[in-house]
Motif scaffolding. Sequence first.
Motif, PDB file in Angstrom:
ATOM      1  N   MET A 146     -23.462 -20.665 -48.749  1.00 24.28           N
ATOM      2  CA  MET A 146     -24.406 -21.701 -49.178  1.00 24.28           C
ATOM      3  C   MET A 146     -24.361 -21.918 -50.679  1.00 24.28           C
ATOM      4  O   MET A 146     -23.731 -21.166 -51.423  1.00 24.28           O
ATOM      5  N   GLU A 147     -25.062 -22.960 -51.118  1.00 23.26           N
ATOM      6  CA  GLU A 147     -25.250 -23.203 -52.553  1.00 23.26           C
ATOM      7  C   GLU A 147     -26.209 -22.171 -53.126  1.00 23.26           C
ATOM      8  O   GLU A 147     -27.186 -21.783 -52.486  1.00 23.26           O
ATOM      9  N   GLN A 148     -25.913 -21.755 -54.344  1.00 19.40           N
ATOM     10  CA  GLN A 148     -26.807 -20.870 -55.082  1.00 19.40           C
ATOM     11  C   GLN A 148     -26.860 -21.344 -56.529  1.00 19.40           C
ATOM     12  O   GLN A 148     -25.929 -21.986 -57.021  1.00 19.40           O
ATOM     13  N   ASP A 149     -27.942 -21.028 -57.224  1.00 22.60           N
ATOM     14  CA  ASP A 149     -28.071 -21.415 -58.624  1.00 22.60           C
ATOM     15  C   ASP A 149     -27.165 -20.556 -59.506  1.00 22.60           C
ATOM     16  O   ASP A 149     -27.199 -19.319 -59.432  1.00 22.60           O
ATOM     17  N   ALA A 150     -26.387 -21.209 -60.338  1.00 24.81           N
ATOM     18  CA  ALA A 150     -25.483 -20.491 -61.239  1.00 24.81           C
ATOM     19  C   ALA A 150     -26.252 -19.626 -62.233  1.00 24.81           C
ATOM     20  O   ALA A 150     -25.751 -18.596 -62.685  1.00 24.81           O
ATOM     21  N   SER A 151     -27.468 -20.027 -62.555  1.00 19.70           N
ATOM     22  CA  SER A 151     -28.247 -19.302 -63.559  1.00 19.70           C
ATOM     23  C   SER A 151     -28.508 -17.845 -63.168  1.00 19.70           C
ATOM     24  O   SER A 151     -28.689 -16.984 -64.043  1.00 19.70           O
ATOM     25  N   TRP A 152     -28.498 -17.539 -61.858  1.00 21.57           N
ATOM     26  CA  TRP A 152     -28.757 -16.170 -61.427  1.00 21.57           C
ATOM     27  C   TRP A 152     -27.670 -15.212 -61.884  1.00 21.57           C
ATOM     28  O   TRP A 152     -27.890 -14.002 -61.977  1.00 21.57           O
ATOM     29  N   TRP A 153     -26.478 -15.731 -62.175  1.00 21.81           N
ATOM     30  CA  TRP A 153     -25.405 -14.849 -62.617  1.00 21.81           C
ATOM     31  C   TRP A 153     -25.696 -14.232 -63.973  1.00 21.81           C
ATOM     32  O   TRP A 153     -25.164 -13.179 -64.309  1.00 21.81           O
ATOM     33  N   SER A 154     -26.527 -14.875 -64.765  1.00 19.43           N
ATOM     34  CA  SER A 154     -26.853 -14.322 -66.078  1.00 19.43           C
ATOM     35  C   SER A 154     -27.760 -13.098 -65.983  1.00 19.43           C
ATOM     36  O   SER A 154     -27.995 -12.414 -66.974  1.00 19.43           O
ATOM     37  N   TYR A 155     -28.265 -12.822 -64.779  1.00 21.58           N
ATOM     38  CA  TYR A 155     -29.105 -11.641 -64.563  1.00 21.58           C
ATOM     39  C   TYR A 155     -28.270 -10.410 -64.200  1.00 21.58           C
ATOM     40  O   TYR A 155     -28.808  -9.320 -64.057  1.00 21.58           O
ATOM     41  N   ARG A 156     -26.973 -10.605 -64.020  1.00 18.62           N
ATOM     42  CA  ARG A 156     -26.096  -9.486 -63.661  1.00 18.62           C
ATOM     43  C   ARG A 156     -25.560  -8.828 -64.941  1.00 18.62           C
ATOM     44  O   ARG A 156     -25.065  -9.521 -65.830  1.00 18.62           O
ATOM     45  N   PRO A 157     -25.631  -7.506 -65.041  1.00 13.62           N
ATOM     46  CA  PRO A 157     -25.173  -6.840 -66.270  1.00 13.62           C
ATOM     47  C   PRO A 157     -23.661  -6.757 -66.419  1.00 13.62           C
ATOM     48  O   PRO A 157     -23.174  -6.287 -67.447  1.00 13.62           O
ATOM     49  N   THR A 158     -22.916  -7.192 -65.401  1.00 15.49           N
ATOM     50  CA  THR A 158     -21.463  -7.320 -65.539  1.00 15.49           C
ATOM     51  C   THR A 158     -21.069  -8.716 -65.071  1.00 15.49           C
ATOM     52  O   THR A 158     -21.519  -9.177 -64.018  1.00 15.49           O
ATOM     53  N   PHE A 159     -20.224  -9.377 -65.850  1.00 15.98           N
ATOM     54  CA  PHE A 159     -19.893 -10.769 -65.542  1.00 15.98           C
ATOM     55  C   PHE A 159     -18.526 -11.132 -66.113  1.00 15.98           C
ATOM     56  O   PHE A 159     -18.160 -10.696 -67.195  1.00 15.98           O
ATOM     57  N   LYS A 160     -17.807 -11.949 -65.344  1.00 15.25           N
ATOM     58  CA  LYS A 160     -16.521 -12.457 -65.814  1.00 15.25           C
ATOM     59  C   LYS A 160     -16.367 -13.893 -65.319  1.00 15.25           C
ATOM     60  O   LYS A 160     -16.479 -14.155 -64.125  1.00 15.25           O
TER      61      LYS A 160
END
Length: 278
Positions: A171-185
């Motif tokens: 499904m669709e999810q808000d991209a902004s939630w990724w900024s809550y993850r302490p590891t990101f690429k």
Amino acid sequence: MKKFKIPLIVISSILGLALTIYILLGFHAANNMFFAPQVSHVSIEEVLDQPSFSDEDYALLYAQTGIAKPMIDILKQQPDFKTKMLSFQSNYFKPQNVVKTKMTPFTNIDKVLNEKGEMIPAFELAPYENGYIFLSKSTYTYNWRHGHAGLVIDSIRGKMLESLEPFTLSMEQDASWWSYRPTFKMMRLKDVDQAFLDEIANFAATSMQGIPYNILAMKTNKTIPTSTHCSHIVWHTFKQFGIDLDSSGGIFVSPGDIGRSPYLETLQIYGFDPSKDW
């Protein structure tokens, strides 16, 4: 017929090996919650003021901000480039309170919490476009830190295509939630124009939603798979355009396999070791 019995010593050895692997995976998971910069915080203002950057300048800016050369070149076209880069640097070196929390009975997710125990954003996302891939190491099951993957399908609305967990549909999810993850690429295909990435994103948005989650989903030649999971749905989408993002070439595909793909370039990292692909 004589019944075959497994010797107790064999059973004990198997259980002991399983326990050892579980403990080692737990140690690895605990030590990969968040990678803090291993370099000193230095001033980058003089570098940012230069009209052009050398390879050494790009390397310095990456080490100080987590923003890689392709994204630096994008940001450089914006009037607030210097302010943005200094902001990225400030946040890149900020200590974080990373905590292991339950996502399901068997799966954990790392979150950044403030002094009140409230979940807060870990960092600021750099600008992204359709077809960009987001990856994280912050999800793990039975101590296996498999991570998570998602695909930008509507950058204007800030929407991702994701396959989240058992008993859910993609499904669709808000991209902004990724900024809550302490590891990101953040990554994207090399040497293609945005029109091609828009086409990939449109296919994902119109054809890859509503597919049941299955952690054991295998590669298939079908246009639409019968089941999927987070990295499988990203891999399958790109495969429809002749691009195999699985760097391991195995039966299954993981976020790490995608993160190591030679077809992709890194745009931004946070909580990742900049010297490693994954």
